[in-house]
Structure formats: C-alpha cells, structure tokens
Scaffold this motif. Structure first.
Motif, mmCIF file in Angstrom:
data_model
loop_
_atom_site.group_PDB
_atom_site.id
_atom_site.type_symbol
_atom_site.label_atom_id
_atom_site.label_comp_id
_atom_site.label_asym_id
_atom_site.label_seq_id
_atom_site.Cartn_x
_atom_site.Cartn_y
_atom_site.Cartn_z
ATOM 1 N N GLU A 11 -43.731 -25.958 0.563
ATOM 2 C CA GLU A 11 -43.272 -25.046 -0.476
ATOM 3 C C GLU A 11 -43.607 -25.637 -1.840
ATOM 4 O O GLU A 11 -43.266 -26.783 -2.126
ATOM 5 C CB GLU A 11 -41.763 -24.871 -0.341
ATOM 6 N N THR A 73 -36.396 -14.052 2.286
ATOM 7 C CA THR A 73 -37.724 -14.614 2.033
ATOM 8 C C THR A 73 -37.878 -15.986 2.656
ATOM 9 O O THR A 73 -38.970 -16.350 3.111
ATOM 10 C CB THR A 73 -38.016 -14.695 0.524
ATOM 11 N N THR A 74 -36.808 -16.762 2.714
ATOM 12 C CA THR A 74 -36.879 -18.068 3.370
ATOM 13 C C THR A 74 -37.137 -17.910 4.861
ATOM 14 O O THR A 74 -37.979 -18.602 5.436
ATOM 15 C CB THR A 74 -35.578 -18.860 3.147
ATOM 16 N N SER A 77 -40.744 -16.700 5.441
ATOM 17 C CA SER A 77 -41.759 -17.728 5.236
ATOM 18 C C SER A 77 -41.754 -18.742 6.378
ATOM 19 O O SER A 77 -42.790 -19.292 6.721
ATOM 20 C CB SER A 77 -41.546 -18.436 3.903
ATOM 21 N N ARG A 78 -40.599 -18.981 6.976
ATOM 22 C CA ARG A 78 -40.544 -19.896 8.126
ATOM 23 C C ARG A 78 -41.174 -19.267 9.361
ATOM 24 O O ARG A 78 -41.672 -19.971 10.215
ATOM 25 C CB ARG A 78 -39.100 -20.242 8.447
ATOM 26 N N ARG A 80 -43.794 -17.389 9.511
ATOM 27 C CA ARG A 80 -45.255 -17.398 9.432
ATOM 28 C C ARG A 80 -45.775 -18.671 9.922
ATOM 29 O O ARG A 80 -46.094 -19.527 10.196
ATOM 30 C CB ARG A 80 -45.727 -17.165 8.013
#
Length: 80
Positions: A11, A73-74, A77-78, A80
């Motif tokens: 990140e 969003t966290t 994103s994890r 993906r």
C-alpha cells in the motif's frame, strides 16, 4: 511467495494531499463504523424531536459512511 512474506509494503504511503482517513486500515475503518453506528443509535434512543438540531445525526452518519468506505475498500484491495 506472497508480498507479506517478502515484507513488501503493498500500500502506498498517504501523501499530504490525501484525506485524513487515507492511512486507516481495516481496524480503523471498523472503529469508525462502530463509533458512527453507536452514536446514531444513541441519538435515536435519546428521544430527540424533529425540532432538534440535525447536525448531530449528520455528523454521525458521515463517520459511519467513512468507516464503511474504508472497510469496503480495504477488503476489496485484499481480495485482489
């Protein structure tokens, strides 16, 4: 080997132009969402009338919404 095992930061660090919640992760988002929800429930159960100032409800809703966005969003994103 995953990024976490290689000890790489996946990140990017928040810059000076980023919003204040940019550095929060899953735990911070959950705390914000729980705080906003708790404040909304407290305001609703305190017996306020329609004549009261609605800014408290607005502020609690903003905290809840920001917490939900950060958590969502966290988690995305994890995934993906």
């Amino acid at each position: 080997m995953s990024d976490r095992e290689r000890d790489l930061d996946t990140e990017p660090a928040p810059t000076g132009d980023a919003p204040w919640w940019a550095g929060l992760r899953l735990t911070g988002g959950l705390v914000l969402a729980a705080s906003g929800l708790g404040l909304l429930v407290w305001l609703l159960l305190s017996g306020g009338t329609a004549d009261n100032d609605w800014s408290g409800y607005y502020a609690a809703s903003k905290v809840l919404a920001i917490g939900c966005v950060v958590v969502g969003t966290t988690l995305l994103s994890r995934r993906r």
